[in-house]
Design a protein around this motif. Sequence first.
Motif, PDB file in Angstrom:
ATOM      1  N   GLU A  28      47.445  54.706   8.943  1.00 28.50           N
ATOM      2  CA  GLU A  28      48.169  55.381   7.883  1.00 28.50           C
ATOM      3  C   GLU A  28      49.625  54.912   7.870  1.00 28.50           C
ATOM      4  O   GLU A  28      50.287  54.865   8.894  1.00 28.50           O
ATOM      5  CB  GLU A  28      48.116  56.899   8.082  1.00 28.50           C
ATOM      6  CG  GLU A  28      46.741  57.504   7.867  1.00 28.50           C
ATOM      7  CD  GLU A  28      45.797  57.293   9.046  1.00 28.50           C
ATOM      8  OE1 GLU A  28      46.275  56.849  10.116  1.00 28.50           O
ATOM      9  OE2 GLU A  28      44.590  57.553   8.894  1.00 28.50           O
ATOM     10  N   GLY A  29      50.108  54.562   6.707  1.00 29.27           N
ATOM     11  CA  GLY A  29      51.478  54.082   6.579  1.00 29.27           C
ATOM     12  C   GLY A  29      51.623  52.593   6.770  1.00 29.27           C
ATOM     13  O   GLY A  29      52.719  52.055   6.620  1.00 29.27           O
ATOM     14  N   GLN A  30      50.533  51.889   7.118  1.00 30.45           N
ATOM     15  CA  GLN A  30      50.613  50.443   7.272  1.00 30.45           C
ATOM     16  C   GLN A  30      49.555  49.717   6.432  1.00 30.45           C
ATOM     17  O   GLN A  30      49.283  48.543   6.666  1.00 30.45           O
ATOM     18  CB  GLN A  30      50.457  50.062   8.751  1.00 30.45           C
ATOM     19  CG  GLN A  30      51.694  50.373   9.584  1.00 30.45           C
ATOM     20  CD  GLN A  30      51.522  50.005  11.039  1.00 30.45           C
ATOM     21  OE1 GLN A  30      51.471  50.873  11.909  1.00 30.45           O
ATOM     22  NE2 GLN A  30      51.444  48.732  11.327  1.00 30.45           N
ATOM     23  N   CYS A  31      48.977  50.420   5.473  1.00 29.27           N
ATOM     24  CA  CYS A  31      47.966  49.824   4.600  1.00 29.27           C
ATOM     25  C   CYS A  31      48.370  50.011   3.138  1.00 29.27           C
ATOM     26  O   CYS A  31      48.767  51.109   2.735  1.00 29.27           O
ATOM     27  CB  CYS A  31      46.600  50.483   4.812  1.00 29.27           C
ATOM     28  SG  CYS A  31      45.903  50.251   6.441  1.00 29.27           S
ATOM     29  N   VAL A  32      48.242  48.932   2.369  1.00 28.30           N
ATOM     30  CA  VAL A  32      48.485  48.973   0.933  1.00 28.30           C
ATOM     31  C   VAL A  32      47.139  48.726   0.257  1.00 28.30           C
ATOM     32  O   VAL A  32      46.548  47.669   0.436  1.00 28.30           O
ATOM     33  CB  VAL A  32      49.487  47.886   0.483  1.00 28.30           C
ATOM     34  CG1 VAL A  32      49.764  48.003  -1.004  1.00 28.30           C
ATOM     35  CG2 VAL A  32      50.771  47.974   1.284  1.00 28.30           C
ATOM     36  N   TYR A  33      46.658  49.702  -0.487  1.00 30.91           N
ATOM     37  CA  TYR A  33      45.340  49.526  -1.086  1.00 30.91           C
ATOM     38  C   TYR A  33      45.198  50.391  -2.337  1.00 30.91           C
ATOM     39  O   TYR A  33      45.963  51.334  -2.550  1.00 30.91           O
ATOM     40  CB  TYR A  33      44.232  49.878  -0.083  1.00 30.91           C
ATOM     41  CG  TYR A  33      44.230  51.320   0.374  1.00 30.91           C
ATOM     42  CD1 TYR A  33      43.405  52.266  -0.228  1.00 30.91           C
ATOM     43  CD2 TYR A  33      45.076  51.740   1.405  1.00 30.91           C
ATOM     44  CE1 TYR A  33      43.410  53.586   0.193  1.00 30.91           C
ATOM     45  CE2 TYR A  33      45.087  53.050   1.829  1.00 30.91           C
ATOM     46  CZ  TYR A  33      44.242  53.977   1.235  1.00 30.91           C
ATOM     47  OH  TYR A  33      44.262  55.290   1.639  1.00 30.91           O
ATOM     48  N   VAL A  34      44.214  50.036  -3.149  1.00 30.00           N
ATOM     49  CA  VAL A  34      43.901  50.838  -4.321  1.00 30.00           C
ATOM     50  C   VAL A  34      42.683  51.696  -4.008  1.00 30.00           C
ATOM     51  O   VAL A  34      41.936  51.442  -3.052  1.00 30.00           O
ATOM     52  CB  VAL A  34      43.611  49.963  -5.561  1.00 30.00           C
ATOM     53  CG1 VAL A  34      44.807  49.117  -5.928  1.00 30.00           C
ATOM     54  CG2 VAL A  34      42.376  49.096  -5.338  1.00 30.00           C
ATOM     55  N   ASP A  35      42.460  52.689  -4.840  1.00 32.36           N
ATOM     56  CA  ASP A  35      41.290  53.556  -4.696  1.00 32.36           C
ATOM     57  C   ASP A  35      40.095  52.850  -5.335  1.00 32.36           C
ATOM     58  O   ASP A  35      39.826  52.995  -6.524  1.00 32.36           O
ATOM     59  CB  ASP A  35      41.547  54.904  -5.358  1.00 32.36           C
ATOM     60  CG  ASP A  35      40.454  55.923  -5.063  1.00 32.36           C
ATOM     61  OD1 ASP A  35      39.335  55.507  -4.682  1.00 32.36           O
ATOM     62  OD2 ASP A  35      40.717  57.120  -5.227  1.00 32.36           O
ATOM     63  N   ASN A  36      39.399  52.040  -4.540  1.00 34.58           N
ATOM     64  CA  ASN A  36      38.269  51.271  -5.051  1.00 34.58           C
ATOM     65  C   ASN A  36      37.134  52.164  -5.530  1.00 34.58           C
ATOM     66  O   ASN A  36      36.434  51.824  -6.484  1.00 34.58           O
ATOM     67  CB  ASN A  36      37.747  50.316  -3.966  1.00 34.58           C
ATOM     68  CG  ASN A  36      38.649  49.124  -3.763  1.00 34.58           C
ATOM     69  OD1 ASN A  36      38.674  48.205  -4.565  1.00 34.58           O
ATOM     70  ND2 ASN A  36      39.406  49.133  -2.674  1.00 34.58           N
ATOM     71  N   PHE A  37      36.951  53.287  -4.872  1.00 41.23           N
ATOM     72  CA  PHE A  37      35.884  54.211  -5.263  1.00 41.23           C
ATOM     73  C   PHE A  37      36.098  54.719  -6.687  1.00 41.23           C
ATOM     74  O   PHE A  37      35.204  54.640  -7.532  1.00 41.23           O
ATOM     75  CB  PHE A  37      35.813  55.386  -4.283  1.00 41.23           C
ATOM     76  CG  PHE A  37      34.764  56.405  -4.619  1.00 41.23           C
ATOM     77  CD1 PHE A  37      33.495  56.318  -4.062  1.00 41.23           C
ATOM     78  CD2 PHE A  37      35.038  57.460  -5.481  1.00 41.23           C
ATOM     79  CE1 PHE A  37      32.507  57.264  -4.374  1.00 41.23           C
ATOM     80  CE2 PHE A  37      34.072  58.395  -5.809  1.00 41.23           C
ATOM     81  CZ  PHE A  37      32.808  58.303  -5.250  1.00 41.23           C
ATOM     82  N   SER A  38      37.296  55.238  -6.949  1.00 45.07           N
ATOM     83  CA  SER A  38      37.559  55.798  -8.273  1.00 45.07           C
ATOM     84  C   SER A  38      37.555  54.719  -9.343  1.00 45.07           C
ATOM     85  O   SER A  38      37.114  54.951 -10.476  1.00 45.07           O
ATOM     86  CB  SER A  38      38.882  56.567  -8.288  1.00 45.07           C
ATOM     87  OG  SER A  38      39.977  55.684  -8.113  1.00 45.07           O
ATOM     88  N   GLY A  39      38.041  53.515  -9.000  1.00 37.92           N
ATOM     89  CA  GLY A  39      38.021  52.432  -9.973  1.00 37.92           C
ATOM     90  C   GLY A  39      36.615  52.069 -10.380  1.00 37.92           C
ATOM     91  O   GLY A  39      36.310  51.891 -11.573  1.00 37.92           O
TER      92      GLY A  39
END
Length: 336
Positions: free
Chosen positions: A155-166
């Motif tokens: 937590e706090g070291q990952c940049v990501y999108v919400d692939n599930f919701s997309g």
Amino acid sequence: MKLNDITIKDIAERANVSKSTVSRVLNDLAIVNPKTRKTVLEAAESLGYQANVFARGLASGRSMTVGVVTQKIGSPFYDMMMQGVIQGFTGTGYSPIFVDGQWEQSTELDVIRTLMGRKVDGLILLGGDISQKDLDQLREQIPTVVVGKDVAGWEGQCVYVDNFSGAYDATQHLIEFGHREIAIVRGIIHHQDAIRRFQGYAQALADASIELDPDLVLDGNFTAQSGIIAVNSLLMRGKSFTAVFCANDMVAYGARLALQRKGIRVPEDVSIVGFDDQAESSYVSPPLTTVRQPGVEMGVVAAEGIVQLMQGGTCEFPVMNAELQRRESVARITSQ
């Protein structure tokens, strides 16, 4: 005088100050009177002085470089993230060194070892498939940020999108347009992005009371070729489908080409949805409905975050939105 021959002594003589004062100003090692600092910097600029970053790094214990591991140099989506990384480092004094993991765990580990051998100050991993154990060990050795993955305990070291919701929104969009026989071409089967996108697809079907048909689930590897192979497999088996949700835009390009070669029209006969929103997706024929990942923005915040970590601070990255871009590759089903 050659630019590379200019020394601290030259600047000291031009500014009429001591060499130690020049050193403190150029290396930002201590508080210096603002007027003196300005005089030194003006003298350095007038002489065309260029700092020897390597030598400065030896003195400070820093190389002022950050290793950036991408997965496919030449991939439009990874190119967007790399451009964002470059933007994020602008004005920080840090320079990125890009290497290619080639979607191979062993290759990725090899290039990481090479980067650490070059004494980079931090690492940014764009995507990738190295194990949780290796990631945790890596973080103990060097400041590291992961982009495109949600890693447990990071937590706090990952940049990501919400692939599930997309993926859910993309599938729901097809359902809203009357589609019930929706095929999916997945990405690399054990890759987290592919897993979460498949889960979003499956949940959207379940919420619409549509039974998931295993015969409409095909494995791919995020390449256009895998889209061609998957669609050809459906057609050869005579499997009925009205839409295809693809793991990314590259797969969608391949799927569209396979359909076109068989005289099947998009979207009149079969609708297609992708994921990523590569720059080309607005201009292919027909323009591709897809889920936008903000690749440039992800690269920028990753660069800004790793700088904070390297300077002993912390960083917090919000989960980034994956937004559906509605275009002409999806058509409404009027009758079944």
